[in-house]
Design a protein around this motif. Sequence first.
Motif, PDB file in Angstrom:
ATOM      1  N   ASP A  86      -2.387  43.556  -6.746  1.00 17.33           N
ATOM      2  CA  ASP A  86      -2.868  43.643  -5.369  1.00 17.33           C
ATOM      3  C   ASP A  86      -2.861  42.246  -4.771  1.00 17.33           C
ATOM      4  N   TYR A  87      -2.336  42.133  -3.572  1.00 16.90           N
ATOM      5  CA  TYR A  87      -2.120  40.844  -2.913  1.00 16.90           C
ATOM      6  C   TYR A  87      -2.829  40.826  -1.576  1.00 16.90           C
ATOM      7  N   LEU A  88      -3.787  39.910  -1.437  1.00 14.16           N
ATOM      8  CA  LEU A  88      -4.545  39.760  -0.196  1.00 14.16           C
ATOM      9  C   LEU A  88      -4.293  38.362   0.357  1.00 14.16           C
ATOM     10  N   PHE A  89      -3.920  38.301   1.637  1.00 15.28           N
ATOM     11  CA  PHE A  89      -3.556  37.035   2.266  1.00 15.28           C
ATOM     12  C   PHE A  89      -4.533  36.670   3.367  1.00 15.28           C
ATOM     13  N   GLY A  90      -4.950  35.405   3.384  1.00 15.21           N
ATOM     14  CA  GLY A  90      -5.812  34.901   4.444  1.00 15.21           C
ATOM     15  C   GLY A  90      -5.163  33.748   5.190  1.00 15.21           C
ATOM     16  N   GLN A  91      -4.991  33.904   6.501  1.00 14.71           N
ATOM     17  CA  GLN A  91      -4.490  32.810   7.347  1.00 14.71           C
ATOM     18  C   GLN A  91      -5.703  32.047   7.854  1.00 14.71           C
ATOM     19  N   VAL A  92      -5.843  30.821   7.405  1.00 12.97           N
ATOM     20  CA  VAL A  92      -7.028  30.030   7.717  1.00 12.97           C
ATOM     21  C   VAL A  92      -6.800  29.230   8.997  1.00 12.97           C
ATOM     22  N   SER A  93      -7.674  29.417   9.965  1.00  9.92           N
ATOM     23  CA  SER A  93      -7.569  28.646  11.196  1.00  9.92           C
ATOM     24  C   SER A  93      -7.758  27.160  10.890  1.00  9.92           C
ATOM     25  N   ILE A  94      -7.064  26.316  11.621  1.00 10.05           N
ATOM     26  CA  ILE A  94      -7.158  24.879  11.383  1.00 10.05           C
ATOM     27  C   ILE A  94      -8.406  24.295  12.044  1.00 10.05           C
ATOM     28  N   ASP A  95      -8.648  24.642  13.316  1.00  9.92           N
ATOM     29  CA  ASP A  95      -9.745  24.009  14.049  1.00  9.92           C
ATOM     30  C   ASP A  95     -10.896  24.941  14.386  1.00  9.92           C
ATOM     31  N   GLN A  96     -10.794  26.212  13.975  1.00  9.32           N
ATOM     32  CA  GLN A  96     -11.855  27.176  14.261  1.00  9.32           C
ATOM     33  C   GLN A  96     -12.404  27.750  12.951  1.00  9.32           C
ATOM     34  N   PRO A  97     -13.668  28.165  12.924  1.00  5.77           N
ATOM     35  CA  PRO A  97     -14.281  28.624  11.670  1.00  5.77           C
ATOM     36  C   PRO A  97     -14.014  30.092  11.360  1.00  5.77           C
ATOM     37  N   PHE A  98     -12.730  30.454  11.207  1.00  4.54           N
ATOM     38  CA  PHE A  98     -12.474  31.830  10.812  1.00  4.54           C
ATOM     39  C   PHE A  98     -11.192  31.949  10.011  1.00  4.54           C
ATOM     40  N   ALA A 133      12.493  40.282 -13.776  1.00  2.76           N
ATOM     41  CA  ALA A 133      11.298  41.129 -13.833  1.00  2.76           C
ATOM     42  C   ALA A 133      11.062  41.731 -12.454  1.00  2.76           C
ATOM     43  N   VAL A 134      10.830  43.021 -12.420  1.00  5.15           N
ATOM     44  CA  VAL A 134      10.544  43.710 -11.168  1.00  5.15           C
ATOM     45  C   VAL A 134       9.027  43.863 -11.035  1.00  5.15           C
ATOM     46  N   VAL A 135       8.461  43.225 -10.036  1.00  6.18           N
ATOM     47  CA  VAL A 135       7.018  43.262  -9.816  1.00  6.18           C
ATOM     48  C   VAL A 135       6.745  44.063  -8.546  1.00  6.18           C
ATOM     49  N   ARG A 136       5.956  45.106  -8.690  1.00  6.57           N
ATOM     50  CA  ARG A 136       5.598  45.942  -7.540  1.00  6.57           C
ATOM     51  C   ARG A 136       4.236  45.490  -7.016  1.00  6.57           C
ATOM     52  N   ILE A 137       4.242  45.047  -5.771  1.00  4.13           N
ATOM     53  CA  ILE A 137       3.079  44.401  -5.163  1.00  4.13           C
ATOM     54  C   ILE A 137       2.478  45.317  -4.098  1.00  4.13           C
ATOM     55  N   TRP A 138       1.169  45.487  -4.143  1.00  3.59           N
ATOM     56  CA  TRP A 138       0.474  46.196  -3.074  1.00  3.59           C
ATOM     57  C   TRP A 138      -0.065  45.155  -2.101  1.00  3.59           C
ATOM     58  N   ALA A 140      -2.360  44.265   0.434  1.00  9.84           N
ATOM     59  CA  ALA A 140      -3.605  44.915   0.827  1.00  9.84           C
ATOM     60  C   ALA A 140      -3.935  44.734   2.305  1.00  9.84           C
ATOM     61  N   ASN A 141      -3.466  43.668   2.945  1.00  8.81           N
ATOM     62  CA  ASN A 141      -3.772  43.472   4.364  1.00  8.81           C
ATOM     63  C   ASN A 141      -3.222  44.594   5.223  1.00  8.81           C
ATOM     64  N   ILE A 142      -1.996  45.028   4.929  1.00  4.47           N
ATOM     65  CA  ILE A 142      -1.336  46.020   5.779  1.00  4.47           C
ATOM     66  C   ILE A 142      -1.052  47.327   5.057  1.00  4.47           C
ATOM     67  N   GLY A 143      -1.427  47.421   3.782  1.00  2.00           N
ATOM     68  CA  GLY A 143      -1.251  48.676   3.064  1.00  2.00           C
ATOM     69  C   GLY A 143       0.196  49.042   2.835  1.00  2.00           C
ATOM     70  N   LYS A 144       1.000  48.076   2.369  1.00  2.00           N
ATOM     71  CA  LYS A 144       2.426  48.299   2.147  1.00  2.00           C
ATOM     72  C   LYS A 144       2.849  47.790   0.774  1.00  2.00           C
ATOM     73  N   THR A 145       3.994  48.300   0.313  1.00  2.00           N
ATOM     74  CA  THR A 145       4.540  47.893  -0.980  1.00  2.00           C
ATOM     75  C   THR A 145       5.647  46.866  -0.789  1.00  2.00           C
ATOM     76  N   ILE A 146       5.601  45.821  -1.605  1.00  2.00           N
ATOM     77  CA  ILE A 146       6.665  44.823  -1.668  1.00  2.00           C
ATOM     78  C   ILE A 146       7.174  44.798  -3.099  1.00  2.00           C
ATOM     79  N   VAL A 147       8.477  44.841  -3.267  1.00  2.00           N
ATOM     80  CA  VAL A 147       9.072  44.755  -4.593  1.00  2.00           C
ATOM     81  C   VAL A 147       9.708  43.380  -4.729  1.00  2.00           C
ATOM     82  N   ALA A 148       9.245  42.610  -5.720  1.00  2.00           N
ATOM     83  CA  ALA A 148       9.775  41.272  -5.966  1.00  2.00           C
ATOM     84  C   ALA A 148      10.617  41.291  -7.233  1.00  2.00           C
ATOM     85  N   ARG A 149      11.776  40.684  -7.158  1.00  2.00           N
ATOM     86  CA  ARG A 149      12.658  40.556  -8.316  1.00  2.00           C
ATOM     87  C   ARG A 149      12.656  39.094  -8.740  1.00  2.00           C
TER      88      ARG A 149
END
Length: 397
Positions: A86-98, A133-138, A140-149
């Motif tokens: 499961d892969y969760l990504f956070g885009q961190v604001s540079i000048d704002q606290p979120f 190696a075939v890695v199947r990634i979930w 989690a932010n958008i609920g989609k599958t990514i397949v990485a080779r």
Amino acid sequence: MASFAPQIRIPATYMRGGTSKGVFFRLQDLPRAAQVPGKARDALLLRVIGSPDPYGKQIDGMGAATSSTSKAVILSKSDRLGHDVDYLFGQVSIDQPFVDWSGNCGNLSAAVGPFAIANGLVDGSSVPRDGVAVVRIWQANIGKTIVARVPISDGAVQETGDFELDGVTFPAAEVQLEFMDPAAEEEGAGGAMFPTGNLVDELEVPGVGTLRATMINAGIPTIFVEAEAIGYTGTELQDAINGDAAALAKFEAIRAHGAVRMGLIKNVGEAAGRQHTPKVAFVARPASYTASSGKPVAAGDVDLLARALSMGKLHHAMMGTAAVAIGTAAAIPGTLVNLAAGGGERSAVRFGHPSGTLRVGAQASRVDGEWRVTKAVMSRSARVLMEGWVRVPGDTL
């Protein structure tokens, strides 16, 4: 004498994925309070990256003061059937606290498989001694599958190689990514690839005018407009736009009003709290230009030109998720992206961006009158830059 909490250290890996960099964590290694979504997690990641920074430099953290380098990733073994991690990504604001959790990072997606294999998040029986190696990634932010080779050599992830990616200085091993069913299921958009129901809309933007726009949910929600309609050629580099406050304000107005039309926000005032999505991009027919590295790009080298903004600035190359949106839109006759590429049906497109060129493929078909893309495919590379522990003051959480 005042007493201060000592620093705590957290296992972490600093990785490049595509044309982005970020700090990667295993969920299990985070402090307990940050193992669940909420204020503690956001506070931790903000402090790790060095935000909010009114100086805009992120000197006191791992960020590097650009949208491409102000990122964090949390990974864990997946309990979802048919997935490894499961892969969760956070885009961190540079000048704002979120921290913006509203979308994926396609570039860092290339580093997820290598990290997961190296850190025991993938069953060892599925990793060959040599090969791929075939890695199947979930995602989690958008609920989609990514397949990485992921290339494997002598039982370990192969990071070095001769694959060159414009926007990245040195060659590395190629990681192929397949974004399955990439139409993003955004709240308010009903899961539709074209949330307005149209391939091209007339988008009214006060102070800018009425623009033709293709608004698509694929890879990441993206608003495409024509370069010529907003006074550009499509050959622009970062300096032509990022130093122009009026131009940036114009793009933000387009993004905000497009977001409302896409059903992503209820009013334009909400756009400031949702910086990561949607993206805004402009496209044009092929033309020759010199990339930011000094490399010449000939009109005959590309099918179209594309420039996109991320977190309020023109991106130095192209966001991976926006590349998915470009490939998807190019495959569907009648979108502005498709028309810029010459129109007609196509399964792949090579576009010019500020750092050079990129090829992305997509498989599109029409089902019951609705366009559907089963997957988008592109190649990136990834590499571990540093691994060990990241430290933050103990009173951060």
